[in-house]
Scaffold this motif. Structure first.
Motif, PDB file in Angstrom:
ATOM      1  N   ARG A  64      71.837  72.127  45.533  1.00  0.00           N
ATOM      2  CA  ARG A  64      71.530  71.327  45.991  1.00  0.00           C
ATOM      3  C   ARG A  64      70.627  70.803  45.014  1.00  0.00           C
ATOM      4  N   GLU A  65      70.233  70.494  43.672  1.00  0.00           N
ATOM      5  CA  GLU A  65      69.418  70.355  42.869  1.00  0.00           C
ATOM      6  C   GLU A  65      69.196  69.057  42.628  1.00  0.00           C
ATOM      7  N   PRO A  66      71.073  68.372  42.895  1.00  0.00           N
ATOM      8  CA  PRO A  66      71.351  67.001  42.544  1.00  0.00           C
ATOM      9  C   PRO A  66      70.336  66.432  43.657  1.00  0.00           C
ATOM     10  N   VAL A  67      70.487  66.834  44.922  1.00  0.00           N
ATOM     11  CA  VAL A  67      69.897  66.017  46.285  1.00  0.00           C
ATOM     12  C   VAL A  67      68.621  65.935  45.978  1.00  0.00           C
ATOM     13  N   GLU A  68      68.087  67.621  45.143  1.00  0.00           N
ATOM     14  CA  GLU A  68      66.222  67.270  45.108  1.00  0.00           C
ATOM     15  C   GLU A  68      65.947  66.545  44.193  1.00  0.00           C
ATOM     16  N   ARG A  69      66.920  65.858  43.307  1.00  0.00           N
ATOM     17  CA  ARG A  69      66.715  65.484  41.610  1.00  0.00           C
ATOM     18  C   ARG A  69      66.299  63.945  42.626  1.00  0.00           C
ATOM     19  N   LEU A  70      67.540  63.245  43.319  1.00  0.00           N
ATOM     20  CA  LEU A  70      67.807  61.955  43.736  1.00  0.00           C
ATOM     21  C   LEU A  70      66.157  61.870  44.625  1.00  0.00           C
ATOM     22  N   ARG A  71      65.309  63.008  44.728  1.00  0.00           N
ATOM     23  CA  ARG A  71      64.569  62.794  46.000  1.00  0.00           C
ATOM     24  C   ARG A  71      63.339  62.729  45.093  1.00  0.00           C
ATOM     25  N   GLU A  72      63.319  63.532  44.178  1.00  0.00           N
ATOM     26  CA  GLU A  72      62.276  63.550  43.230  1.00  0.00           C
ATOM     27  C   GLU A  72      62.025  62.136  42.117  1.00  0.00           C
ATOM     28  N   ARG A  73      63.283  61.068  42.220  1.00  0.00           N
ATOM     29  CA  ARG A  73      63.049  60.516  41.503  1.00  0.00           C
ATOM     30  C   ARG A  73      63.184  58.931  41.973  1.00  0.00           C
ATOM     31  N   GLY A  74      62.386  59.016  43.812  1.00  0.00           N
ATOM     32  CA  GLY A  74      62.757  58.062  44.203  1.00  0.00           C
ATOM     33  C   GLY A  74      64.342  57.425  45.199  1.00  0.00           C
ATOM     34  N   ALA A  75      64.974  58.339  45.046  1.00  0.00           N
ATOM     35  CA  ALA A  75      66.601  57.096  45.075  1.00  0.00           C
ATOM     36  C   ALA A  75      66.797  57.674  46.576  1.00  0.00           C
ATOM     37  N   LEU A  76      66.044  58.833  47.068  1.00  0.00           N
ATOM     38  CA  LEU A  76      66.624  59.251  48.512  1.00  0.00           C
ATOM     39  C   LEU A  76      64.809  59.426  48.653  1.00  0.00           C
ATOM     40  N   VAL A  77      64.733  59.157  49.817  1.00  0.00           N
ATOM     41  CA  VAL A  77      62.914  59.484  50.425  1.00  0.00           C
ATOM     42  C   VAL A  77      63.617  60.374  51.223  1.00  0.00           C
ATOM     43  N   ALA A  78      62.574  61.729  51.470  1.00  0.00           N
ATOM     44  CA  ALA A  78      62.812  62.678  52.141  1.00  0.00           C
ATOM     45  C   ALA A  78      61.811  62.619  53.080  1.00  0.00           C
ATOM     46  N   ILE A  79      61.697  62.035  55.465  1.00  0.00           N
ATOM     47  CA  ILE A  79      60.909  62.522  56.212  1.00  0.00           C
ATOM     48  C   ILE A  79      61.268  63.300  57.233  1.00  0.00           C
ATOM     49  N   GLY A  80      60.618  64.339  57.410  1.00  0.00           N
ATOM     50  CA  GLY A  80      60.906  65.683  57.374  1.00  0.00           C
ATOM     51  C   GLY A  80      61.663  66.126  56.741  1.00  0.00           C
ATOM     52  N   ALA A  81      62.660  66.645  57.852  1.00  0.00           N
ATOM     53  CA  ALA A  81      64.944  66.915  57.446  1.00  0.00           C
ATOM     54  C   ALA A  81      65.712  65.997  57.306  1.00  0.00           C
ATOM     55  N   MET A  82      64.935  64.915  57.132  1.00  0.00           N
ATOM     56  CA  MET A  82      66.117  63.944  56.909  1.00  0.00           C
ATOM     57  C   MET A  82      66.055  63.452  55.679  1.00  0.00           C
ATOM     58  N   LEU A  83      66.968  62.624  55.212  1.00  0.00           N
ATOM     59  CA  LEU A  83      66.909  62.006  53.819  1.00  0.00           C
ATOM     60  C   LEU A  83      67.949  60.246  54.065  1.00  0.00           C
ATOM     61  N   VAL A  84      66.914  59.395  53.641  1.00  0.00           N
ATOM     62  CA  VAL A  84      67.276  57.874  53.687  1.00  0.00           C
ATOM     63  C   VAL A  84      67.151  57.438  52.660  1.00  0.00           C
ATOM     64  N   ALA A  85      67.815  57.066  52.461  1.00  0.00           N
ATOM     65  CA  ALA A  85      67.871  55.290  51.838  1.00  0.00           C
ATOM     66  C   ALA A  85      66.789  54.481  51.197  1.00  0.00           C
TER      67      ALA A  85
END
Length: 651
Positions: free
Chosen positions: A431-452
């Protein structure tokens, strides 16, 4: 101890079951019909242990009529023993089984030449040459080719050493993702009830936990676990497992279903894939009916061809594809007649509808694709974006797929659990690739959701446009009602998405947010042509005191539309000039005077309990019950009075 699963493969009567028996002491042929006919009909299982290694053998039938049973046993193998009889050499099912293992990308294996005691040594050399020609360029090209006799025991020690070497090099399976147990047998045991068996291909199962059987979604309880006949509290990936299920009858579970944690996976009937057709088969037509085999499941379906993959394996051909030629790869959408449980990265086999010959296999790219054309330029590009072969490595492939799925989800967002399961990213490391995207701001975590981020920016722009338009149309208002803004900007947004956008706009100083959303620095306009009308309305309510005017009559008297009067009254209420009381509207000065007057009753009689009832209240203020009841309840809420029975005590 490392747990691996090794399967047999090869033509009928080439000695696969005898080889497993010689290695393990367990006869994998368990059916009476198998004993009577001397052939393997269904899957058989056996167990063998070496220092630090536990091997589960899956013995498959070699007859062409039972290839579908063979396919139910080769999913999730860590290695394969390709068995070729020295007295017959390579035969049709040898080739078909080998191609199936190649298409499924079984990671390792070896070749066993059986029955060497029945032929001259020169024959063994010729058969070895045939085998080497068959496996050239494949995952078995550098694999050991071992001559063995299950009858005399010749070569068995060398085979055991080779199997230990395979076990030592096998990477093993991770246990930290959701469990996944494709069911290959279902039976009932007296005193236990329903038992299912299978190879646990991912995660772990614990006794006394709940699970689901998919497709179908039936909830079950794991009442007991056995691994190779021994009761265990936990089963881990790579083990052959028997699971005693509570809450389900034997008739309600079938081979092809999967035992999984509740909510971890979803069944699907539509799958986007990359297909590979065998070189010696007919072209696969767009719209053709076929048989889809994955794990232990077999379902019918139809193929919709999107485009051919360019020679060399990367990119998409520009020409429209009406069929997939033999030996070529293509992107396609499979529409299945029954649901299956798959995730991105799963390998599968396709067979012709009739006759049921193996024609190819492939890779699942998206188990739950959105609706949309697959033969348009964007549809073809989507397949290429999801294809791992077009990325520089697994991490980049996962990131590209995650970005694509989040962008397609739009305002709704993608639940983290659904995204990782859909992408096949099932373990913590994966799952690290998804977390890397979140850390770079390429995905935004809102609660349990991921949003572009682009989706959030789109909602923000829409909210600013709505607020600007509302200010123009309603200059007296502080802004657009919050709920109206949400519905008009992003009615189907995921939980928390709207609130996150509002918070961001407030933090940026672009809007103000209460029960209404307004542009920062923009206030209700108290001037303008309506100012005089507002003053007149406020004056009429002030003069009316505790008997406010009827709004319809007031609008007619002032010569304005009722809707305009209603808007002005609402504005005056927000300005606290007027106050709503149980559907009635009073001037705040009238209510202030009422509270002071009722309070004075207590002052006039210090030390004594002062009460007032509905009748006395009506007489004192000269009003009807229509006004008296709401006003008395208002006084209760304002803690000027307290109701006791039919009367009020003045506090």
């Amino acid at each position: 101890m490392k747990h691996i699963v090794i399967g047999t493969a090869g033509h009928i009567d080439h000695g696969k079951s005898s080889l497993v028996l010689a290695l393990t002491g367990t006869d994998p042929d368990r059916l009476k019909e198998e004993k009577a006919r001397g052939i393997t009909i269904d899957l058989g299982f056996a167990h063998w242990e070496a220092p630090g290694l536990s091997v589960a053998f899956v013995d498959v039938p070699g007859h062409e009529r039972f290839v579908k049973n063979m396919l139910a046993g080769v999913g999730g193998l860590d290695a394969v023993m390709l068995v070729v009889a020295a007295d017959e050499s390579v035969m049709p099912q040898t080739r078909e089984h080998f191609e199936i293992c190649r298409l499924l990308q079984v990671p390792a294996g070896l070749v066993v030449l059986t029955k060497v005691d029945a032929v001259e040594r020169e024959m063994v050399g010729l058969v070895r040459a045939d085998v080497e020609e068959l496996v050239a360029g494949s995952f078995l090209a550098q694999a050991p080719v071992l001559p063995v006799s299950a009858r005399t025991g010749e070569g068995l020690d060398a085979l055991r050493l080779a199997l230990q070497a395979i076990g030592a090099e096998a990477p093993g399976r991770r246990e930290d993702g959701p469990a996944r147990l494709p069911v290959d047998r279902v039976f009932s045991m007296r005193g236990f009830g329903t038992v299912v068996t299978g190879t646990l291909v991912a995660g772990r199962l614990d006794v006394d936990t709940t699970a689901a059987v998919l497709p179908g979604g039936r909830a079950v309880k794991v009442r007991g676990l056995q691994v190779h006949g021994a009761r265990v509290p936990r089963a881990v990936a790579g083990q052959r497992v028997a699971v005693n299920l509570g809450g389900v009858d034997t008739a309600d579970v079938l081979r092809g279903q999967t035992v999984v944690p509740e909510g971890a996976y979803a069944a699907t009937r539509v799958v986007d894939v990359r297909l590979e057709l065998l070189g010696k088969t007919k072209a696969l037509r767009h719209g053709a009916r076929l048989r889809f085999h994955q794990g232990t499941s077999e379902v019918l379906g139809r193929v919709a061809v999107s485009s051919l993959v360019q020679e060399g394996g990367r990119g998409v051909e520009a020409a429209q594809a009406a069929e997939v030629p033999a030996g070529r790869s293509a992107y396609a959408r499979l529409r299945l007649e029954s649901p299956v449980v798959v995730t991105r990265g799963d390998r599968f086999i396709i067979r012709a509808y009739s006759p049921p010959d193996t024609i190819g296999g492939g890779l699942v790219l998206d188990p739950q694709p959105p609706r949309g054309g697959i033969r348009t330029p964007s549809g073809k590009g989507r397949f290429a974006d999801l294809d791992p072969s077009t990325s520089s490595g697994p991490a980049q492939a996962a990131e590209r797929a995650a970005l694509l799925l989040a962008a397609e989800a739009g305002h709704a967002g993608v639940p983290r659990a659904a995204l990782t399961a859909r992408l096949g990213l099932l373990t913590a490391d994966a799952r690290e690739p998804v977390e890397r995207l979140r850390e770079r701001g390429a995905l935004v975590a809102i609660g349990a959701m991921l949003v572009a981020p682009a989706s959030l920016e789109g909602i923000g722009r829409r909210l600013l446009e709505l607020a600007e338009a509302y200010h123009r149309e309603h200059p007296m208002e502080d802004g657009i009602p919050r709920e109206e803004a949400r519905v008009r900007a992003c009615a189907h947004a995921g939980p928390g998405v709207f609130e996150r956008v509002v918070e961001d706009l407030v933090r940026q100083g672009r809007i103000t947010a209460t029960d209404r959303l307004g542009l920062a620095g923009r206030r209700a306009d108290a001037s303008g042509p309506e100012a005089a009308v507002r003053e007149t309305i406020a004056s009429r309510y002030r003069d009316a005191g505790l008997r406010p005017p009827d709004q319809a009559a007031l609008a007619e008297a002032l010569g304005i539309p009722p809707a305009q009067l209603s808007n002005i009254v609402t504005w005056l209420v927000r300005q606290k000039t007027l106050v709503r009381v149980e559907g009635l509207v009073f001037h705040e000065a009238a209510l202030r005077q009422l509270k002071a007057d009722v309070t004075s009753l207590k002052t006039a009689s210090p030390g004594a309990a002062v009460t007032i009832d509905v009748s006395g209240f009506k007489d004192r203020y000269g009003m009807t019950r229509k006004f008296a009841i709401p006003l008395l309840e208002y006084l209760d809420r304002e803690r000027v009075t307290r109701r006791v029975g039919d009367a009020r005590i003045v506090l």
